[in-house]
Design an enzyme around this catalytic site. Structure first.
Site, short mmCIF file in Angstrom:
data_model
loop_
_atom_site.label_atom_id
_atom_site.label_comp_id
_atom_site.label_asym_id
_atom_site.label_seq_id
_atom_site.Cartn_x
_atom_site.Cartn_y
_atom_site.Cartn_z
N HIS A 207 0.82 -1.21 0.00
CA HIS A 207 0.00 0.00 0.00
C HIS A 207 0.85 1.26 0.00
O HIS A 207 0.46 2.28 -0.57
CB HIS A 207 -0.95 0.00 1.20
CG HIS A 207 -2.02 -1.04 1.09
ND1 HIS A 207 -2.63 -1.32 -0.10
CD2 HIS A 207 -2.59 -1.86 2.01
CE1 HIS A 207 -3.54 -2.27 0.08
NE2 HIS A 207 -3.52 -2.61 1.34
N ARG B 120 9.24 -16.94 -13.75
CA ARG B 120 9.67 -15.54 -13.83
C ARG B 120 9.85 -14.89 -12.47
O ARG B 120 10.39 -13.79 -12.38
CB ARG B 120 8.69 -14.74 -14.69
CG ARG B 120 7.25 -14.73 -14.21
CD ARG B 120 6.36 -14.14 -15.31
NE ARG B 120 4.94 -14.29 -15.05
CZ ARG B 120 4.19 -13.38 -14.44
NH1 ARG B 120 4.72 -12.26 -14.03
NH2 ARG B 120 2.90 -13.60 -14.24
N CYS C 211 0.05 -7.73 -24.65
CA CYS C 211 -0.22 -7.00 -23.41
C CYS C 211 0.78 -7.31 -22.29
O CYS C 211 0.57 -6.92 -21.16
CB CYS C 211 -1.65 -7.27 -22.93
SG CYS C 211 -2.00 -9.01 -22.62
N GLU D 107 -0.86 -17.34 -23.85
CA GLU D 107 0.26 -17.29 -22.90
C GLU D 107 0.87 -18.66 -22.65
O GLU D 107 1.68 -18.83 -21.74
CB GLU D 107 -0.19 -16.64 -21.59
CG GLU D 107 -1.49 -17.17 -21.03
CD GLU D 107 -2.09 -16.28 -19.96
OE1 GLU D 107 -1.34 -15.65 -19.20
OE2 GLU D 107 -3.33 -16.22 -19.89
N ASN E 45 4.52 -12.29 -20.70
CA ASN E 45 5.16 -12.65 -19.43
C ASN E 45 5.06 -14.15 -19.17
O ASN E 45 6.06 -14.82 -18.89
CB ASN E 45 4.51 -11.89 -18.26
CG ASN E 45 4.65 -10.38 -18.41
OD1 ASN E 45 5.37 -9.90 -19.27
ND2 ASN E 45 3.96 -9.65 -17.58
N ASP E 46 3.85 -14.69 -19.27
CA ASP E 46 3.68 -16.12 -19.05
C ASP E 46 4.17 -16.94 -20.24
O ASP E 46 4.72 -18.03 -20.07
CB ASP E 46 2.21 -16.46 -18.77
CG ASP E 46 1.89 -16.38 -17.28
OD1 ASP E 46 2.82 -16.45 -16.47
OD2 ASP E 46 0.70 -16.27 -16.94
N ARG F 3 -10.57 -9.01 -19.12
CA ARG F 3 -10.14 -10.40 -18.92
C ARG F 3 -10.88 -10.99 -17.73
O ARG F 3 -10.94 -10.38 -16.67
CB ARG F 3 -8.63 -10.44 -18.67
CG ARG F 3 -8.08 -11.86 -18.49
CD ARG F 3 -6.56 -11.85 -18.33
NE ARG F 3 -6.13 -11.26 -17.08
CZ ARG F 3 -4.85 -11.03 -16.74
NH1 ARG F 3 -3.89 -11.34 -17.60
NH2 ARG F 3 -4.54 -10.50 -15.59
N ARG G 99 -7.63 -6.03 -15.78
CA ARG G 99 -7.29 -7.17 -14.91
C ARG G 99 -8.35 -7.28 -13.80
O ARG G 99 -8.21 -6.67 -12.74
CB ARG G 99 -5.91 -6.97 -14.31
CG ARG G 99 -4.77 -6.91 -15.32
CD ARG G 99 -3.45 -6.77 -14.58
NE ARG G 99 -2.29 -6.85 -15.43
CZ ARG G 99 -1.59 -5.81 -15.87
NH1 ARG G 99 -1.97 -4.58 -15.54
NH2 ARG G 99 -0.54 -5.98 -16.64
#
Length: 574
Positions: free
Chosen positions: A191, A467, A504, A433, A456-457, A334, A298
């Site tokens: 936070h 990763r 993305c 992915e 990324n994936d 998504r 997301r």
């Protein structure tokens, strides 16, 4: 002599100031047990502390909401929800009935929650342990009549140094005086990081024993771009970083010239630039940076940082807000993507030895149909308010896509029947992915309306390298020919079937990758809103035909190193 320490970058920017060491108020909890005659009194003390905490947290939320974004203010909604959580309250009351005093009862209940959060693999969920500490500390402090850390007394330029900043302390930050934050603990989802970014305060974390390395009042420079902290800087260093700060501010001002311009290469090829968002709180950034749409909403953030599943109505309102405020621009939402490094503690899912290869994303949704249908109903309802496109994550087979799409169609038809209306068709695509999806992308393209490549994936699954694991980070190679070959295959499959293809993942933000992606024939890039104008500037300065020649060459390379060498040579980056 000045000393340079490097930590984890949490929030960009450069800050100068004297060190202000923030330490938590020491709250000692008595170990004394009570007798049965005192139980009612201790329960009453606990309930009073809860009531007092409600008032404090609502005030904090109001203060934060008045000068920061909704994302930062929502931190305290989660705290308030935990105060009202039946399981949390029941555990504390049970502890008191077992003859703990109220303070000890709160502390013990907090420990069990903290242990649970800290045992999870997800860095996001580990960061929630600090929320529990903050809440329990507030409740105990209320019983004792002790004031918590107060940063509102700061009235000169300072850089706050702490082991970790609780949400309550972070909410007191004033960018007029707080010029930087340095902490020993806290990741990008903490936070303090969220609030620092909202306030544009540079922040660096991950510097162990930072409090023992500094003195209150010492001068310091914090570089949120590099993660460097310069202790006791010289006048030369102060001047150099002042120039760097000025240059960055001028650069950001210059990028505003690209607002309202098309994202076109020098030879006239349009590359659509969309934005990645977490929810309605990011819409101002989307608008301010002139995104052409939302490429990745997301939705998992709707489900996180809370104690229970979001209702259909709550989801509907969030989706409706985003769709309404983006007018007719495309919004790709998504569906819930949990598992791997994203966990929902309140679902009490079984522990998996390898969660990245387990029941995550679309696999979880198809096995938990009611959770999936609730989200799909909310999406269908929201589709009336904008240009909605739905995307399913981590699809590996055509059957998974068809089953998921069938559920969406069922919910759409039922909503239309119940309300005697006919909605527009909803475009449905997948996030590519996994290597399996990439390998059968020519067949998938006959079923889907679009592809969005989650690099990324895709990289980690192709290279079999987690990763998030430092031990194999050298194998996480975005430029490896195997990864690039799969990306090219997906783009070719989309184009041959007249389906558009976007990217993305992190590669969409990297200039070297963007050059290749444009050469491969990508249609769209989805990036963080604040990266968008710099990417538009970059795209406007290159030719697609030049990038096509480069892209052909890299596919014949033997290694990621050879690919990078070719890119740097071609783009004159050496």
């Amino acid at each position: 002599m000045p000393e340079i320490i490097t930590g984890l970058k949490l929030s960009e920017g450069i800050g100068f100031g004297s060190i202000f060491i923030s330490t938590r108020a020491e709250i000692e909890v008595s170990e004394t047990t009570i007798d049965k005659a005192q139980v009612d009194k201790e329960i009453s003390a606990y309930k009073e502390s809860i009531q007092h905490a409600h008032i404090q947290l609502r005030q904090l939320r109001e203060n934060v909401g008045s000068h920061l974004d909704e994302d930062s203010a929502a931190i305290f909604d989660a705290h308030i929800m935990m105060l009202d959580d039946p399981g949390f309250n029941e555990q504390i009351i049970n502890n008191i009935n077992n003859l703990y005093n109220a303070q000890k009862a709160i502390q013990e209940a907090g420990k069990s929650y903290i242990t649970k959060f800290e045992s999870l693999d997800s860095e996001y969920m580990k960061a929630r342990a600090l929320d529990v500490k903050d809440i329990c500390m507030r409740l105990i402090a209320n019983i004792q009549g002790v004031a918590l850390t107060d940063l509102t007394e700061v009235d000169q330029p300072v850089v706050v140094v702490a082991d970790e900043l609780t949400p309550s302390a972070s909410a007191q930050l004033d960018s007029k005086y707080v010029k930087g934050i340095i902490t020993a603990n806290g990741g990008t989802t903490s936070h303090s990081a969220i609030i620092a970014r909202s306030l544009n305060i540079p922040a660096v974390s991950g510097i162990s024993n930072i409090i023992s390395k500094v003195r209150h009042g010492d001068n310091v420079i914090i570089d949120g771009y590099s993660g460097d902290v310069i202790l006791e800087p010289t006048e030369v260093e102060m001047a150099a970083y002042s120039e760097k700060q000025k240059a960055q501010e001028e650069r950001e001002e210059k990028l505003k010239d690209y607002i309202g311009k098309e994202s076109k290469t020098l030879d006239g090829i349009n590359i659509r630039l969309f934005a990645n968002i977490k929810g309605p709180e990011d819409i101002n950034d989307v608008t301010d940076n002139d995104a052409e749409g939302v490429g990745l909403y997301r939705t998992e953030f709707l489900y996180m940082n809370r104690m229970n599943l979001p209702s259909e109505e709550e989801q509907f309102e969030a989706y409706k807000t985003v769709l309404s405020e983006t007018a007719d621009k495309p919004v790709i939402i998504r569906t819930l993507d949990i598992g791997g490094d994203k966990e929902l503690s309140y679902l009490n899912l079984p522990k998996e030895s390898n969660p990245f290869l387990g029941e995550r994303s679309i696999r979880f949704l198809l096995k938990n149909e009611e959770i999936f249908r609730t989200q799909l109903r909310a999406l269908v309802r929201a589709s009336e308010h904008g240009n909605l496109k739905v995307m399913f994550p981590m699809v590996t087979t055509i059957d998974e896509f068809n089953r998921a799409k069938a559920l969406l169609i069922e919910e759409k038809q039922q909503f239309e029947a119940e309300n005697d209306l006919e909605l527009s068709d909803i475009a449905v695509g997948i996030m590519v992915e996994t290597p399996s999806a990439a390998m059968i992308s020519d067949q998938l393209a006959k079923h889907v309306d679009f592809f969005s490549i989650g690099t990324n994936d895709l990289i980690q699954y192709t290279m079999a390298a987690d990763r998030l694991n430092d031990q194999v980070s050298d194998l996480y190679q975005p430029y490896h020919p195997s990864v690039l070959g799969l990306i090219k295959k997906v783009i070719d499959s989309g184009r041959s079937n007249n389906k558009w293809v976007g990217v993305c993942g992190e590669m969409a933000c990297d200039f070297k990758s963007i050059a290749l992606l444009i050469g491969f024939g990508i249609d769209e890039l989805s990036v963080s809103p604040k990266s968008l104008l710099s990417i538009r500037e970059y795209v406007s300065g290159i030719k697609k035909t030049d990038m096509e020649h480069l892209s052909e060459e890299v596919l014949s390379c033997d290694s990621a190193e050879d690919v990078l060498y070719l890119i740097e040579e071609h783009l004159n980056l050496t």
